[in-house]
Design a protein around this motif. Structure first.
Motif, PDB file in Angstrom:
ATOM      1  N   ALA A  37      20.873  71.309  38.080  1.00 55.25           N
ATOM      2  CA  ALA A  37      21.614  70.097  38.415  1.00 55.25           C
ATOM      3  C   ALA A  37      21.194  68.911  37.555  1.00 55.25           C
ATOM      4  O   ALA A  37      21.781  67.837  37.656  1.00 55.25           O
ATOM      5  N   GLN A  38      20.176  69.102  36.710  1.00 56.15           N
ATOM      6  CA  GLN A  38      19.825  68.094  35.712  1.00 56.15           C
ATOM      7  C   GLN A  38      20.511  68.390  34.383  1.00 56.15           C
ATOM      8  O   GLN A  38      20.374  67.607  33.441  1.00 56.15           O
ATOM      9  N   GLU A  39      21.230  69.515  34.295  1.00 59.30           N
ATOM     10  CA  GLU A  39      21.695  69.977  32.996  1.00 59.30           C
ATOM     11  C   GLU A  39      23.156  70.446  33.011  1.00 59.30           C
ATOM     12  O   GLU A  39      23.993  69.910  32.290  1.00 59.30           O
ATOM     13  N   LYS A  40      23.442  71.468  33.812  1.00 64.41           N
ATOM     14  CA  LYS A  40      24.623  72.304  33.589  1.00 64.41           C
ATOM     15  C   LYS A  40      25.761  72.093  34.574  1.00 64.41           C
ATOM     16  O   LYS A  40      26.810  72.738  34.435  1.00 64.41           O
ATOM     17  N   GLU A  82      26.545  73.941  23.654  1.00 65.58           N
ATOM     18  CA  GLU A  82      26.071  72.607  24.007  1.00 65.58           C
ATOM     19  C   GLU A  82      24.826  72.733  24.851  1.00 65.58           C
ATOM     20  O   GLU A  82      24.667  73.688  25.612  1.00 65.58           O
ATOM     21  N   ASP A  83      23.924  71.756  24.714  1.00 71.28           N
ATOM     22  CA  ASP A  83      22.699  71.825  25.510  1.00 71.28           C
ATOM     23  C   ASP A  83      22.237  70.420  25.873  1.00 71.28           C
ATOM     24  O   ASP A  83      23.005  69.461  25.819  1.00 71.28           O
ATOM     25  N   LEU A  84      20.959  70.293  26.203  1.00 74.57           N
ATOM     26  CA  LEU A  84      20.469  69.096  26.878  1.00 74.57           C
ATOM     27  C   LEU A  84      20.650  67.827  26.061  1.00 74.57           C
ATOM     28  O   LEU A  84      20.733  66.738  26.636  1.00 74.57           O
ATOM     29  N   GLY A  85      20.683  67.934  24.744  1.00 70.72           N
ATOM     30  CA  GLY A  85      20.875  66.738  23.937  1.00 70.72           C
ATOM     31  C   GLY A  85      22.133  65.984  24.278  1.00 70.72           C
ATOM     32  O   GLY A  85      22.188  64.754  24.167  1.00 70.72           O
ATOM     33  N   VAL A  86      23.175  66.710  24.709  1.00 66.52           N
ATOM     34  CA  VAL A  86      24.398  66.043  25.163  1.00 66.52           C
ATOM     35  C   VAL A  86      24.529  66.079  26.673  1.00 66.52           C
ATOM     36  O   VAL A  86      25.141  65.179  27.267  1.00 66.52           O
ATOM     37  N   GLN A  87      23.958  67.075  27.322  1.00 65.58           N
ATOM     38  CA  GLN A  87      24.113  67.194  28.769  1.00 65.58           C
ATOM     39  C   GLN A  87      23.224  66.220  29.530  1.00 65.58           C
ATOM     40  O   GLN A  87      23.409  66.040  30.736  1.00 65.58           O
ATOM     41  N   GLN A  88      22.272  65.603  28.845  1.00 62.52           N
ATOM     42  CA  GLN A  88      21.437  64.578  29.465  1.00 62.52           C
ATOM     43  C   GLN A  88      21.594  63.258  28.719  1.00 62.52           C
ATOM     44  O   GLN A  88      20.630  62.522  28.499  1.00 62.52           O
ATOM     45  N   PRO A 120      23.115  66.457  43.021  1.00 70.67           N
ATOM     46  CA  PRO A 120      22.604  65.892  41.765  1.00 70.67           C
ATOM     47  C   PRO A 120      21.155  65.445  41.933  1.00 70.67           C
ATOM     48  O   PRO A 120      20.807  64.779  42.908  1.00 70.67           O
ATOM     49  N   CYS A 121      20.331  65.803  40.973  1.00 67.52           N
ATOM     50  CA  CYS A 121      18.906  65.491  41.102  1.00 67.52           C
ATOM     51  C   CYS A 121      18.651  63.995  41.199  1.00 67.52           C
ATOM     52  O   CYS A 121      17.736  63.562  41.915  1.00 67.52           O
ATOM     53  N   ALA A 140       8.500  66.135  41.252  1.00 69.56           N
ATOM     54  CA  ALA A 140       7.796  64.858  41.131  1.00 69.56           C
ATOM     55  C   ALA A 140       7.438  64.553  39.687  1.00 69.56           C
ATOM     56  O   ALA A 140       7.139  63.412  39.344  1.00 69.56           O
ATOM     57  N   HIS A 141       7.482  65.565  38.841  1.00 65.94           N
ATOM     58  CA  HIS A 141       7.218  65.377  37.417  1.00 65.94           C
ATOM     59  C   HIS A 141       8.482  65.481  36.585  1.00 65.94           C
ATOM     60  O   HIS A 141       8.629  64.797  35.570  1.00 65.94           O
ATOM     61  N   SER A 142       9.434  66.311  37.016  1.00 64.37           N
ATOM     62  CA  SER A 142      10.577  66.645  36.153  1.00 64.37           C
ATOM     63  C   SER A 142      11.829  65.818  36.413  1.00 64.37           C
ATOM     64  O   SER A 142      12.736  65.804  35.580  1.00 64.37           O
ATOM     65  N   LEU A 143      11.922  65.133  37.539  1.00 68.16           N
ATOM     66  CA  LEU A 143      13.123  64.365  37.838  1.00 68.16           C
ATOM     67  C   LEU A 143      12.953  62.910  37.408  1.00 68.16           C
ATOM     68  O   LEU A 143      11.845  62.385  37.312  1.00 68.16           O
TER      69      LEU A 143
END
Length: 747
Positions: A138-141, A294-300, A359-360, A386-389
């Motif tokens: 939910a942070q990406e895809k 497509e990957d995280l460079g555009v998805q985030q 959604p995160c 707690a570290h990744s969001l």
């Protein structure tokens, strides 16, 4: 099991979605040697440098070996498993009975390599009535998945081994992989004069070095660059009209929107020469086959859901679907997310739930409120939110506000420190495991991994934890389980009949079916592969949904497939499709792809008036928080010594920016955003554009050193902002954080 010293043990990497097959040789409990498994059905011996350092996962960090209970003073006390299970079950039941099961929120379900626990977690969630969940996906895809739901009904994958043109958007497969045998395939493309690689990325990545065309756009302007390429395809009549007429609907509306785009203006917004945009479009429009990733460079980054749509229009308008070198849907062992156009909403903020996941960036907001529908408890499995969001400070505050937090993990993570109970898991090499990243076409594969080592004393696998909790809750009567245990001893066929009959008479058992399988079929499986019981049900599903493809893969029926999975130490191919079969995966009755997504056409039309810049005089830099590098990986590496290069995770700066700020490589700089600040070592790097800086992923963990902890590198989410998110999917802008960078004052 007893580990055999000197013998090569078959397993797989757990660091990215490709899960390449590995051979591991042991010395006591250490991974003395690691190499690729040439017999692996998907990776065929390929691996990267990161997999070869996996001993630092297994033996490098401080492991938990007993359940922990948080006391009133904030300290933790070791307790036995019976006490932990009894108390956790009672506390979860109390939240359910007082507030409703839907107030229990579940996060996780496995990282890049451990998904079996997540499969069993569904039984506990159903038993408690826990409706809401989320994960790293939910942070990406989720934005891409929502677009896929409208178009092809499910995930699509690119055939990069055969594509004449390969397009990578915000994707650096050289470091982040994702493409099977990524580096080998990239080198093959680069060496073939008949093939072309196109990269859209603000950074000159290792993949961009190999590209024929690098569209080095300004950070956050991918939507304008993609729209300009699509406009050239339409305005220069490079679309496949025959494909659109035969296989799609609604294309006229899309073509109309693109016909009026000012290509020169959009290219200028993106900071890319118009001639290069036109060259890329010409190559895409005239190629015999095109595949995109497509990957995280555009998805985030900003406009991420719109970008996913524009990406898919590249291959739809040019007819690159269901053919060698193109894009394809595929079979699933088990879908990772729901692909539905239906939009549900979170109970407090009304955020869209896409793919079945909250959604995160909305989770903390769903907790930090006095709204009666707020989440009251949280189960976190094999994840470290707690570290990744985004905005770690806000998420820590949310954890503190909950009535109950249960964390399942191998180590005392940043999230576990805020838990009421921490349940220690066996490592991913100490139990039967698998992933559901089975995303290939026409050959799709699955790998059930046998344990390499015995679990550390005091740890349990996640399926066993969930089974013990469900036993404590008394979810299924002992009589029903006894009937199925007796049937299982008689063989698979009697078991299948008994299982079906029981489900027909008690439909409530369907929700806890994984637990029922674990308790009844599980004990009959060879080599104590009890956690694999849920795969028997998935094999039945494959036989029902993909019967011809399963038989082409060499499996006469579901039980034959299940036996092959249990025995296949290097994995199995579970379906083999023909290219024409791709059309059968479409959910639309007319088998046409509806290319006009009503909600996204206005967003496309509105790009001309949409801000492309989000920096200010106060925060003039765009910070990419979480760049993939040769010695970064996900945070299951809780051991900084695995890095041979860039050990502190340097802040990369363009030489012009560094010169203007008076910074040199090795200097310390302060990074400040709206949410916080951090200090990082500087690396001057001409791969970055002026005004663009990056920090790597995977650093900033608080690792134990005696009675204290130490932190190496920057915890990037101390800087990110949960309010910066995609308007549709709610995905974070981790790769586009407005920031200020300053040299530290001299002492």
């Amino acid at each position: 099991m007893t580990a055999v010293q000197g013998e090569w043990h078959k397993t797989a990497c757990i660091l990215c979605e490709n899960n390449c097959g590995l051979l591991i040789q042991l010395e006591d409990r250490r991974f003395a040697k690691i190499r690729g498994d040439k017999e692996h059905v998907a990776s065929a011996g390929y691996t990267c440098n990161k997999a070869l350092r996996l001993d630092h996962y297994q033996n490098g960090g401080a492991r938990l070996t007993a359940p922990l209970r948080r006391e009133a003073d904030g300290s933790f006390t070791e307790i036995d498993w019976d006490t932990a299970i009894s108390e956790v079950a009672a506390r979860l039941t109390a939240v359910r009975d007082q507030h409703g099961g839907d107030k229990i929120f579940y996060y996780g379900g496995g990282g890049q390599g451990n998904h079996l626990g997540g499969a069993y977690s569904t039984a506990l969630r159903r038993a408690l009535g826990a409706r809401y969940r989320s994960s790293a996906l939910a942070q990406e895809k989720t934005g891409e998945g929502w677009v896929d739901a409208h178009l092809t009904g499910s995930h699509t994958t690119g055939d990069f081994e055969h594509a004449e043109v390969s397009v990578f958007l915000g994707k650096n497969p050289w470091q982040s992989h994702g493409v099977p045998r990524a580096r080998t395939v990239l080198q093959q493309i680069a060496k073939d004069p008949a093939r072309t690689m196109i990269v859209l990325d603000p950074v000159r990545t290792e993949t961009a070095d190999l590209a024929d065309i690098h569209l080095q756009l300004r950070p956050g302007t991918d939507a304008w660059c993609l729209t300009a390429i699509l406009a050239v395809l339409v305005q220069d009549d490079l679309v496949d009209h025959a494909f659109l007429a035969e296989h799609t609907s609604g294309s006229e509306a899309v073509l109309h929107e693109l016909s009026g785009i000012d290509v020169a203006a959009y290219a200028e917004t993106a900071g890319v020469p118009e001639a290069l945009v036109r060259a890329a479009a010409q190559r895409i429009g005239t190629a015999a086959s095109v595949a995109t990733y497509e990957d995280l460079g555009v998805q985030q980054s900003p406009n991420s859901t719109l970008i996913s749509y524009l990406n898919k229009l590249l291959w739809l308008l040019t007819g690159n679907f269901a053919k060698p070198g193109g894009m394809h849907p595929h079979s699933w062992m088990a879908p990772l997310a729901g692909y539905s156009r239906e939009v549900k909403r979170t109970p407090v903020t009304g955020a869209r739930i896409l793919g079945g996941m909250v959604p995160c960036n909305s989770i903390a907001e769903e907790i930090l409120t006095d709204h009666p529908a707020r989440f009251r408890a949280m189960i976190v499995e094999s994840s470290n939110p707690a570290h990744s969001l985004a905005d770690s400070a806000a998420f820590r505050q949310a954890l503190d506000a909950l009535e109950l937090v249960v964390v399942i993990d191998v180590a005392m993570t940043e999230t576990a420190r805020y838990a009421d109970y921490v349940l220690p898991a066996a490592s991913q090499f100490e139990k039967w495991e698998a992933t559901f990243f089975n995303l290939e076409f026409p050959h799709n594969t699955f790998h059930l991994r046998a344990p390499v080592l015995d679990p550390l004393p005091g740890t349990l696998s996640e399926p066993e934890m969930y089974a013990r909790l469900l036993r404590e809750l008394g979810v299924v009567g002992s009589g029903k389980l006894a009937v199925l245990r007796t049937a299982a001893k008689l063989g698979r066929r009697p078991y299948k009949w008994a299982f079906a009959a029981l489900l027909a008479t008690d439909k409530s058992l369907a929700g806890v079916a994984p637990y029922v399988l674990y308790e009844t079929l599980g004990p009959t499986l060879p080599d104590d592969a009890r956690a694999a019981a849920v795969l028997w049900a998935l094999a039945q599903r494959i036989a029902k949904v993909y019967p011809a493809a399963m038989r082409r893969a060499g499996h006469r029926d579901a039980d034959a497939l299940f036996d092959a999975i249990l025995a296949g130490r290097s994995g199995v191919t579970f379906t083999v499709d023909d290219y024409a079969d791709a059309w059968d995966y479409l959910p639309h009755p007319d088998k046409r792809i509806p290319v006009a997504i009503t909600e996204l056409l206005p967003a496309l039309r509105g790009l001309a008036d949409t801000p492309a810049t989000h920096t200010t005089t106060e925060f003039p830099f765009v910070l990419a928080a979480g760049e993939r590098r040769s010695f970064t990986a996900n945070t299951i590496f809780r051991d900084d010594t695995w890095r041979r290069r860039d050990p502190e995770g340097a802040l990369r700066l363009n030489p012009d920016d560094a010169d203007r700020l008076g910074l040199s490589t090795g200097d310390q700089a302060r990074i400040t955003t709206r949410r916080g600040s951090a200090i990082a070592a500087v690396e001057i790097n001409d791969r970055m554009q002026p005004g663009h800086a990056s920090l790597p992923n995977g650093l900033g963990l608080d690792l134990p050193t005696g009675d204290t902890t130490h932190r190496t590198g920057v915890a990037a989410n101390e800087l990110t902002d949960l309010t910066w998110r995609d308007a549709i999917a709610g995905t974070p802008w981790h790769k586009h954080v407005p920031a200020r960078i300053e040299p530290l004052p001299q002492a």
